[in-house]
Write a protein that holds these residues in place. Structure first.
Motif, PDB file in Angstrom:
ATOM      1  N   LEU A 227      97.237  56.900  46.004  1.00 35.34           N
ATOM      2  CA  LEU A 227      96.437  58.256  46.379  1.00 35.34           C
ATOM      3  C   LEU A 227      96.531  58.694  47.790  1.00 35.34           C
ATOM      4  N   GLN A 228      96.738  60.304  47.638  1.00 34.07           N
ATOM      5  CA  GLN A 228      96.977  60.590  48.878  1.00 34.07           C
ATOM      6  C   GLN A 228      95.714  61.327  49.348  1.00 34.07           C
ATOM      7  N   ARG A 229      95.757  62.192  50.518  1.00 35.03           N
ATOM      8  CA  ARG A 229      94.399  62.754  51.063  1.00 35.03           C
ATOM      9  C   ARG A 229      93.599  63.317  50.208  1.00 35.03           C
ATOM     10  N   ASP A 230      92.146  62.838  50.395  1.00 32.83           N
ATOM     11  CA  ASP A 230      91.063  63.394  49.762  1.00 32.83           C
ATOM     12  C   ASP A 230      91.138  63.286  48.367  1.00 32.83           C
ATOM     13  N   SER A 231      91.919  62.437  47.695  1.00 32.19           N
ATOM     14  CA  SER A 231      92.529  62.500  46.312  1.00 32.19           C
ATOM     15  C   SER A 231      91.401  61.189  45.657  1.00 32.19           C
ATOM     16  N   LYS A 232      91.226  61.143  44.208  1.00 33.10           N
ATOM     17  CA  LYS A 232      90.262  60.251  43.630  1.00 33.10           C
ATOM     18  C   LYS A 232      90.785  59.776  42.332  1.00 33.10           C
ATOM     19  N   ILE A 233      90.840  58.612  42.167  1.00 33.54           N
ATOM     20  CA  ILE A 233      91.112  57.948  40.653  1.00 33.54           C
ATOM     21  C   ILE A 233      89.998  57.376  40.290  1.00 33.54           C
ATOM     22  N   ALA A 260      89.037  55.190  45.319  1.00 34.02           N
ATOM     23  CA  ALA A 260      89.368  54.753  43.917  1.00 34.02           C
ATOM     24  C   ALA A 260      88.207  53.869  43.556  1.00 34.02           C
ATOM     25  N   GLU A 261      87.683  54.121  42.209  1.00 35.11           N
ATOM     26  CA  GLU A 261      87.046  53.236  41.664  1.00 35.11           C
ATOM     27  C   GLU A 261      87.543  52.597  40.309  1.00 35.11           C
ATOM     28  N   LEU A 262      87.556  51.332  40.240  1.00 35.79           N
ATOM     29  CA  LEU A 262      88.123  50.497  39.479  1.00 35.79           C
ATOM     30  C   LEU A 262      87.142  49.785  38.583  1.00 35.79           C
ATOM     31  N   LYS A 263      86.749  50.068  37.252  1.00 31.28           N
ATOM     32  CA  LYS A 263      86.188  49.488  36.548  1.00 31.28           C
ATOM     33  C   LYS A 263      86.784  48.835  35.186  1.00 31.28           C
ATOM     34  N   VAL A 264      86.665  47.322  35.122  1.00 29.61           N
ATOM     35  CA  VAL A 264      87.407  46.848  34.139  1.00 29.61           C
ATOM     36  C   VAL A 264      86.480  45.799  33.242  1.00 29.61           C
ATOM     37  N   VAL A 265      86.741  45.853  32.173  1.00 29.82           N
ATOM     38  CA  VAL A 265      85.881  44.883  31.094  1.00 29.82           C
ATOM     39  C   VAL A 265      87.057  43.916  30.443  1.00 29.82           C
ATOM     40  N   GLY A 266      86.801  42.873  30.106  1.00 26.26           N
ATOM     41  CA  GLY A 266      87.792  41.899  29.402  1.00 26.26           C
ATOM     42  C   GLY A 266      86.996  41.020  28.552  1.00 26.26           C
ATOM     43  N   ILE A 267      87.519  40.651  27.507  1.00 22.82           N
ATOM     44  CA  ILE A 267      86.821  39.878  26.365  1.00 22.82           C
ATOM     45  C   ILE A 267      87.941  38.884  26.031  1.00 22.82           C
ATOM     46  N   SER A 268      87.753  37.600  26.105  1.00 27.00           N
ATOM     47  CA  SER A 268      88.851  36.482  25.722  1.00 27.00           C
ATOM     48  C   SER A 268      88.343  35.716  24.277  1.00 27.00           C
ATOM     49  N   THR A 269      89.024  35.601  23.629  1.00 27.81           N
ATOM     50  CA  THR A 269      88.658  34.757  22.533  1.00 27.81           C
ATOM     51  C   THR A 269      89.630  33.751  22.015  1.00 27.81           C
ATOM     52  N   SER A 270      89.088  33.024  21.021  1.00 31.90           N
ATOM     53  CA  SER A 270      89.962  31.958  20.407  1.00 31.90           C
ATOM     54  C   SER A 270      90.523  30.988  21.741  1.00 31.90           C
ATOM     55  N   THR A 281      93.576  48.680  48.465  1.00 33.99           N
ATOM     56  CA  THR A 281      94.114  48.375  49.503  1.00 33.99           C
ATOM     57  C   THR A 281      93.854  49.842  50.444  1.00 33.99           C
ATOM     58  N   ASN A 282      92.807  49.536  51.356  1.00 32.03           N
ATOM     59  CA  ASN A 282      92.220  50.817  52.177  1.00 32.03           C
ATOM     60  C   ASN A 282      93.358  50.731  53.370  1.00 32.03           C
ATOM     61  N   ILE A 283      94.109  51.866  53.373  1.00 26.48           N
ATOM     62  CA  ILE A 283      95.254  52.161  54.355  1.00 26.48           C
ATOM     63  C   ILE A 283      94.865  53.270  55.384  1.00 26.48           C
ATOM     64  N   GLY A 284      94.485  54.450  54.700  1.00 28.01           N
ATOM     65  CA  GLY A 284      94.084  55.484  55.454  1.00 28.01           C
ATOM     66  C   GLY A 284      92.557  55.500  56.081  1.00 28.01           C
ATOM     67  N   LYS A 285      92.105  56.279  56.925  1.00 27.20           N
ATOM     68  CA  LYS A 285      90.786  56.324  57.329  1.00 27.20           C
ATOM     69  C   LYS A 285      89.871  56.868  56.376  1.00 27.20           C
ATOM     70  N   ASN A 286      88.716  56.332  56.455  1.00 26.03           N
ATOM     71  CA  ASN A 286      87.472  56.899  55.656  1.00 26.03           C
ATOM     72  C   ASN A 286      87.747  56.777  54.156  1.00 26.03           C
ATOM     73  N   THR A 287      88.456  55.784  53.799  1.00 21.46           N
ATOM     74  CA  THR A 287      88.615  55.649  52.494  1.00 21.46           C
ATOM     75  C   THR A 287      87.767  54.602  51.743  1.00 21.46           C
ATOM     76  N   ILE A 288      87.523  54.839  50.382  1.00 23.08           N
ATOM     77  CA  ILE A 288      86.684  54.024  49.512  1.00 23.08           C
ATOM     78  C   ILE A 288      87.460  53.232  48.398  1.00 23.08           C
ATOM     79  N   GLY A 289      87.037  52.169  48.292  1.00 22.95           N
ATOM     80  CA  GLY A 289      87.734  51.312  47.342  1.00 22.95           C
ATOM     81  C   GLY A 289      86.675  50.326  46.613  1.00 22.95           C
TER      82      GLY A 289
END
Length: 417
Positions: A227-233, A260-270, A281-289
């Motif tokens: 992610l580069q400046r002021d971008s969002k995923i 970056a907002e990371l939302k994960v769901v997982g279901i394990s079976t058997s 990884t927050n590398i730049g200033k004023n970043t949100i993870g």
């Protein structure tokens, strides 16, 4: 059908010299790089390495409503929405992109967030790559229509599945991308799947995935955001695989103000083992993870969530938050939620939460007091528990498919696994 070695596949496709050189470099790296290491995820005795044997189907069929359909190592079949065509968006099969868009591929393929010398599985990936897609959005292009993709692993025969998606959004553009991964057949195989998402300055990407590989597939899945400046995923990932699975999900907040907002769901079976390692990884200033992981472990399965927030030095004003929670629905099931914060700067905010437990008996009692049977009440609680990712999928059709898949997974019906 034609069975080919990876070298025969390269010759058949007439890959450019620069990419052949990259493959050769990757082959040499296989001997010198190590397998990736993840806390509390033990996978080194799995059959997770790939050698790239490929089967080409002579007459693949476009049998889905998706915009992009790719069966195993066959060429992707693409029917783009008119909006994409009108605005000059590039969506091409990987083979074609290597020739038609060499400048883009050279600049971005394994050159930003991911490098093929990061670990052995990535080196194997480049050396044995069979299939994939390039998605490129020019600057100042705002797309309202989601791009839907369906990728099928061929397990009717014994072959590795080595697949790569490269997504690039230039400055001030936007994209909503939805992918579904499925298996056709029940042969025992290995999958090595990589997605690179490069977000240019001020761009916005919504990435949603529903992964449903078979019980006989051992999978390494790597998704990386740069992610580069002021971008969002915004990531919304449903890990519904039934076999042994490693999920390696990272977002590098390189530019100031990136998010970056990371939302994960997982279901394990058997008796499945599933390990999901999610890092920001927050590398730049004023970043949100932010990381949110919710999972359900059934039967005698194992589910592990690692949530890692790393705030680097000089990333002042940044925020790193994470939450990992697992419900266990069987006495034999095992769950592990590991929050990890690495803070190298003082002027930041950070926090974490983690829990492992059973279904809340008070919630069950409330629902059962309204006349619901216990099994149905449990399913409703589980669905609510997984809703944060389900609700992030932009298309109703795929949300419904995801919901039905969750229903089957928590039905305790062994014939579904």
């Amino acid at each position: 059908m034609k069975q080919l070695s990876i070298d025969e596949l390269i010759e058949l496709r007439k890959e450019p010299e620069w990419f052949r050189a990259k493959r050769n470099e990757a082959k040499q790296l296989i001997e010198t790089t190590k397998l990736p290491s993840f806390q509390k995820i033990k996978y080194h005795d799995w059959d997770i390495n790939v050698d790239g044997t490929s089967v080409i189907d002579d007459q693949p069929k476009f049998d889905t409503n998706a915009d992009v359909y790719q069966y195993a190592s066959n060429k992707a079949q693409i029917k783009l929405p008119s909006e994409f065509l009108d605005k000059g968006v590039i969506v091409e099969d990987f083979e074609d992109a290597l020739i038609n868009h060499e400048d883009i591929m050279k600049k971005y393929f394994m050159e930003k967030g991911l490098k093929m010398d990061d670990n052995r599985l990535l080196a194997e990936h480049v050396a044995n790559l069979q299939s994939g897609v390039l998605v490129y959005v020019p600057k100042n292009v705002d797309l309202e229509t989601p791009l839907t993709c369906e990728y099928i692993q061929n397990s009717r025969v014994e072959e590795d599945y080595v697949h790569h998606v490269l997504i690039v959004t230039e400055a001030n553009s936007s994209l909503s991308y939805v992918e579904r991964l499925k298996t056709d057949g029940d042969k025992k195989n290995t999958a090595n799947i990589v997605v690179e998402v490069i977000a240019g300055d001020g761009s916005r990407i919504h990435f949603a995935s529903v992964d449903n590989l078979s019980k006989n597939t051992t999978a390494y899945m790597n998704r990386r955001g740069y992610l580069q400046r002021d971008s969002k995923i915004d990531w919304a990932m449903g890990m519904m695989n039934s076999g042994l699975t490693i999920g390696d999900f990272d977002s590098d907040l390189v530019g100031d103000g990136s998010h970056a907002e990371l939302k994960v769901v997982g279901i394990s079976t058997s008796d499945q083992i599933q390990g999901i390692d999610t890092r920001v990884t927050n590398i730049g200033k004023n970043t949100i993870g932010h990381i949110l992981q919710h999972g359900v472990a059934l039967d005698a399965s194992e589910l592990t969530f690692n949530g890692i927030g790393h705030v680097m030095k000089r990333s002042k004003g940044s925020d790193a938050q994470q939450e990992s929670r697992i419900l266990m629905l069987s006495p034999q099931a095992r769950g592990d939620a590991n929050p990890i914060l690495l803070i190298d700067d003082n002027d930041v905010t950070a926090g974490h939460a983690a829990s492992i437990g059973r279904v809340n008996p008070e919630q069950l009692y409330y629902l059962m007091s309204r006349g619901l049977q216990k099994r149905l009440a449990e399913k409703l609680v589980i669905r609510g528990f997984l809703a944060p990712v389900l609700d992030e999928i932009p298309l109703k059709e795929i949300r419904n498919e995801f919901s039905e898949l969750i229903e089957r997974k928590v039905s305790y019906d062994e014939e579904n696994y």
